[in-house]
Design a protein around this motif. Structure first.
Motif, PDB file in Angstrom:
ATOM      1  N   VAL A   1       1.015  -1.187  -0.020  1.00  0.00           N
ATOM      2  CA  VAL A   1       0.136  -0.008   0.067  1.00  0.00           C
ATOM      3  C   VAL A   1       0.745   1.383  -0.072  1.00  0.00           C
ATOM      4  O   VAL A   1       0.371   2.331  -0.100  1.00  0.00           O
ATOM      5  N   ARG A   2       2.106   1.158  -0.113  1.00  0.00           N
ATOM      6  CA  ARG A   2       3.022   2.373   0.158  1.00  0.00           C
ATOM      7  C   ARG A   2       2.801   2.930  -1.068  1.00  0.00           C
ATOM      8  O   ARG A   2       2.863   4.515  -1.011  1.00  0.00           O
ATOM      9  N   PRO A   3       2.590   2.717  -2.394  1.00  0.00           N
ATOM     10  CA  PRO A   3       2.408   3.840  -3.631  1.00  0.00           C
ATOM     11  C   PRO A   3       0.997   4.469  -3.310  1.00  0.00           C
ATOM     12  O   PRO A   3       0.980   5.528  -3.715  1.00  0.00           O
ATOM     13  N   ALA A   4       0.187   3.657  -2.753  1.00  0.00           N
ATOM     14  CA  ALA A   4      -1.369   4.513  -2.569  1.00  0.00           C
ATOM     15  C   ALA A   4      -1.062   5.369  -1.538  1.00  0.00           C
ATOM     16  O   ALA A   4      -1.531   6.515  -1.721  1.00  0.00           O
ATOM     17  N   ILE A   5      -0.440   5.204  -0.463  1.00  0.00           N
ATOM     18  CA  ILE A   5      -0.139   6.193   0.455  1.00  0.00           C
ATOM     19  C   ILE A   5       0.626   7.319   0.217  1.00  0.00           C
ATOM     20  O   ILE A   5       0.228   8.535   0.335  1.00  0.00           O
ATOM     21  N   LEU A   6       1.651   7.213  -0.734  1.00  0.00           N
ATOM     22  CA  LEU A   6       2.185   8.166  -1.155  1.00  0.00           C
ATOM     23  C   LEU A   6       1.535   9.129  -2.079  1.00  0.00           C
ATOM     24  O   LEU A   6       1.759  10.065  -2.173  1.00  0.00           O
TER      25      LEU A   6
END
Length: 194
Positions: free
Chosen positions: A128-133
């Motif tokens: 989920v890191r890309p979505a959070i960024l």
């Protein structure tokens, strides 16, 4: 050894502390001893499997070290680093264990056998890191738009009061007093001459 979740301990044993230390499965070939119960406030995220529910019983995995069981080398383990041990030092020790395993148990699946140690936070947020960024970028962009709108409103307000501020400056008000007294009533109640 087995650790029970609080909900299972309450549902199955009625929170009876006398069952701790007893054998969990008396008839089966694998008989773990009940060691403890998790706290009521314990929040579990199942990071080692794709399930989103928390397990009710945690059992220590005992590996048999014969050659038959060494053909399966895919296992995920969750652990805690000892205080004062860095991640790099733990990875170096794990690399030594993997090299020793490749040397002693030469089978087809251990050709590229390696042990990777990573922080659990990195494992949890890797998908989920890309979505959070992207979400964080959108929030920052929205904040910039809001700041630009506020700055625009202040500029419009200052341009509308340009004549009033010019009169105040002509009377002798300093630059830091003129924005403070904004109401016309306070302006008119001041004496025009010293």
């Amino acid at each position: 050894m087995a650790v029970l979740s609080y909900e299972y301990f309450q549902r199955r044993y009625g929170l009876n502390p006398n069952v701790l230390g007893q054998v969990l499965n008396t008839n089966g070939p694998f008989r773990p001893r009940l060691l403890a119960c998790s706290l009521r406030a314990f929040s579990c995220t199942s990071v080692l499997s794709e399930r989103r529910t928390c397990p009710e019983v945690w059992i220590a995995n005992r590996l048999n070290y014969d050659n038959a069981n060494r053909k399966s080398v895919s296992i995920r383990a969750l652990g805690r680093l000892k205080d004062g041990v860095s991640l790099e030092r733990a990875q170096a020790a794990a690399d030594n264990v993997a090299a020793e395993t490749r040397k002693n148990f030469v089978i087809e699946r251990t050709a590229g056998y390696a042990i990777r140690i990573e922080p659990i936070r990195q494992h949890l947020v890797s998908e989920v890191r890309p979505a959070i960024l992207a979400l964080m970028g959108a929030v920052i962009f929205l904040l910039l738009i809001a700041c630009a709108n506020v700055a625009n409103l202040l500029l419009v307000r200052a341009s509308l009061r340009e004549r009033e501020l010019a009169v105040r400056a002509a009377i002798g008000a300093t630059w830091w007093l003129s924005p403070v007294s904004c109401s016309p009533r306070r302006f008119c109640s001041r004496p025009l001459a010293p």
